[in-house]
Structures are given as structure tokens and as C-alpha cells.
Motif scaffolding. Structure first.
Motif, PDB file in Angstrom:
ATOM      1  N   UNK A   8      10.518  38.974  51.169  1.00  0.00           N
ATOM      2  CA  UNK A   8       9.560  40.084  51.095  1.00  0.00           C
ATOM      3  C   UNK A   8       9.708  41.078  52.254  1.00  0.00           C
ATOM      4  N   UNK A   9      10.190  40.601  53.402  1.00  0.00           N
ATOM      5  CA  UNK A   9      10.381  41.491  54.546  1.00  0.00           C
ATOM      6  C   UNK A   9      11.559  42.444  54.368  1.00  0.00           C
ATOM      7  N   UNK A  10      12.307  42.296  53.278  1.00  0.00           N
ATOM      8  CA  UNK A  10      13.440  43.175  52.989  1.00  0.00           C
ATOM      9  C   UNK A  10      13.036  44.420  52.201  1.00  0.00           C
ATOM     10  N   UNK A  11      11.759  44.685  52.093  1.00  0.00           N
ATOM     11  CA  UNK A  11      11.280  45.817  51.306  1.00  0.00           C
ATOM     12  C   UNK A  11      11.986  47.118  51.681  1.00  0.00           C
ATOM     13  N   UNK A  12      12.029  47.453  52.956  1.00  0.00           N
ATOM     14  CA  UNK A  12      12.667  48.710  53.376  1.00  0.00           C
ATOM     15  C   UNK A  12      14.148  48.719  53.023  1.00  0.00           C
ATOM     16  N   UNK A  13      14.825  47.596  53.223  1.00  0.00           N
ATOM     17  CA  UNK A  13      16.250  47.494  52.909  1.00  0.00           C
ATOM     18  C   UNK A  13      16.498  47.696  51.417  1.00  0.00           C
ATOM     19  N   UNK A  38       7.601  55.429  44.432  1.00  0.00           N
ATOM     20  CA  UNK A  38       7.051  54.661  43.304  1.00  0.00           C
ATOM     21  C   UNK A  38       7.735  53.299  43.175  1.00  0.00           C
ATOM     22  N   UNK A  39       9.045  53.259  43.448  1.00  0.00           N
ATOM     23  CA  UNK A  39       9.762  51.981  43.404  1.00  0.00           C
ATOM     24  C   UNK A  39       9.211  51.030  44.461  1.00  0.00           C
ATOM     25  N   UNK A  40       8.942  51.559  45.661  1.00  0.00           N
ATOM     26  CA  UNK A  40       8.399  50.724  46.748  1.00  0.00           C
ATOM     27  C   UNK A  40       7.109  50.033  46.300  1.00  0.00           C
ATOM     28  N   UNK A  41       6.209  50.801  45.700  1.00  0.00           N
ATOM     29  CA  UNK A  41       4.942  50.220  45.234  1.00  0.00           C
ATOM     30  C   UNK A  41       5.177  49.211  44.107  1.00  0.00           C
ATOM     31  N   UNK A  42       6.186  49.444  43.293  1.00  0.00           N
ATOM     32  CA  UNK A  42       6.496  48.541  42.180  1.00  0.00           C
ATOM     33  C   UNK A  42       7.154  47.255  42.670  1.00  0.00           C
ATOM     34  N   UNK A  43       8.127  47.377  43.582  1.00  0.00           N
ATOM     35  CA  UNK A  43       8.927  46.205  43.961  1.00  0.00           C
ATOM     36  C   UNK A  43       8.231  45.310  44.990  1.00  0.00           C
ATOM     37  N   UNK A  44       7.351  45.858  45.802  1.00  0.00           N
ATOM     38  CA  UNK A  44       6.732  45.049  46.863  1.00  0.00           C
ATOM     39  C   UNK A  44       6.064  43.782  46.329  1.00  0.00           C
TER      40      UNK A  44
END
Length: 160
Positions: A8-13, A38-44
């Protein structure tokens, strides 16, 4: 090169890799910046619950390549008549200075093995023009899939 699973800490990557992958395929910032938000909110939440998973290749603790994977609900199909899931590969990315070393090939082999480990024996992906030769070299083939953007614009008929 070390291999590790996505966290989960790989969000930015993951978000950066996806954006750079599409930028490398010729997409503009005008499209990419809102897509990434929008992808960030979806994938987190999917990184947190493990429904988006994958691998990162590390060079001396620095991430240099990554791949995203998902299992998608799909009705039994002639290609997988007894299974109701497909593997889905997305966001294959190798940092430019690490390309042409077989890293994407290694990521794809890891992905295929992970799908088999999870009991899924059919997988799909959407290839960029640059990625197509890699996938073909690993025995992936084109399908009959078609797509359309549903924006209300008229359709120009292409012949009878």
C-alpha cells in the motif's frame, strides 16, 4: 536486482509509473493529470485490500520497474469455460535507463506465475504500441475486443 510485491505504501510509485507509461505512449498532460488524480483515489483502497497487486523490481533499494495485476470477474467463456475470473495485467513500466535489459519480460513471467498460483489460467492486457512486441514474444495474442468512447458524438460509418 531484487523482486518484491507491491505494498500500500507504493501508491505514489504506482501512480507515477501509470502516468509515465501513458506519457511514453504519447498521451498529453491535459489528459494524464486528471486521470492520475482519479486513478490515485481508485487504486489506493485496492492496494490496501490486495485486489490490486503486483511486483516491483529494485536495484539497490531503488524501484526501477513495476507491474500491476488484478483478478477480474468474467463469465465463463470459451477461452476459460470453467472459470469466472480473468487475470488482468496493467501498468507495466520500466524506468528509461533500465530498459532493454529484460526487466519487463521478467515482470510478465512473474505475473503469469502469480495468476497460475491463484488458480487463474487466462489473462488479458491492453498493450501500447511499444509493448506489443514484448507480449507477442511471450505468446500473448490479439483478441477480438473492440472499444468505443460513449461521448454522444456521431459515428462515422466505415462502409457498408
Amino acid at each position: 536486482m531484487d523482486i518484491r510485491t507491491l505494498h500500500p505504501t507504493d501508491l505514489d510509485l504506482v501512480c507515477r509509473h501509470r502516468e509515465e507509461m501513458f506519457r511514453d505512449a504519447g498521451r498529453s498532460d491535459e489528459v494524464l493529470l486528471p486521470m492520475t488524480a482519479h486513478f490515485r483515489a481508485w487504486v489506493e483502497p485496492r492496494l490496501v485490500d490486495g485486489s490490486y497487486f503486483g511486483f516491483v523490481l529494485m536495484d539497490d533499494s531503488v524501484p526501477v520497474a513495476g507491474i500491476g495485476l488484478m483478478l477480474i470477474d468474467w463469465p465463463p467463456h470459451p477461452e476459460h469455460p470453467t472459470q469466472d475470473k480473468r487475470g488482468y495485467v496493467l501498468n507495466v513500466f520500466v524506468e528509461p535507463e533500465y530498459r532493454n535489459r529484460g526487466l519487463a519480460r521478467e515482470l510478465m513471467k512473474l505475473a503469469e506465475a502469480e495468476f497460475v498460483r491463484r488458480g487463474v489460467h487466462y489473462a488479458v492486457l491492453h498493450a501500447t504500441q511499444k509493448g506489443t512486441p514484448l507480449y507477442q514474444g511471450l505468446c500473448w495474442s490479439g483478441t477480438t475486443e473492440m472499444a468505443k468512447t460513449l461521448d454522444g458524438s456521431p459515428c462515422a460509418a466505415a462502409g457498408p
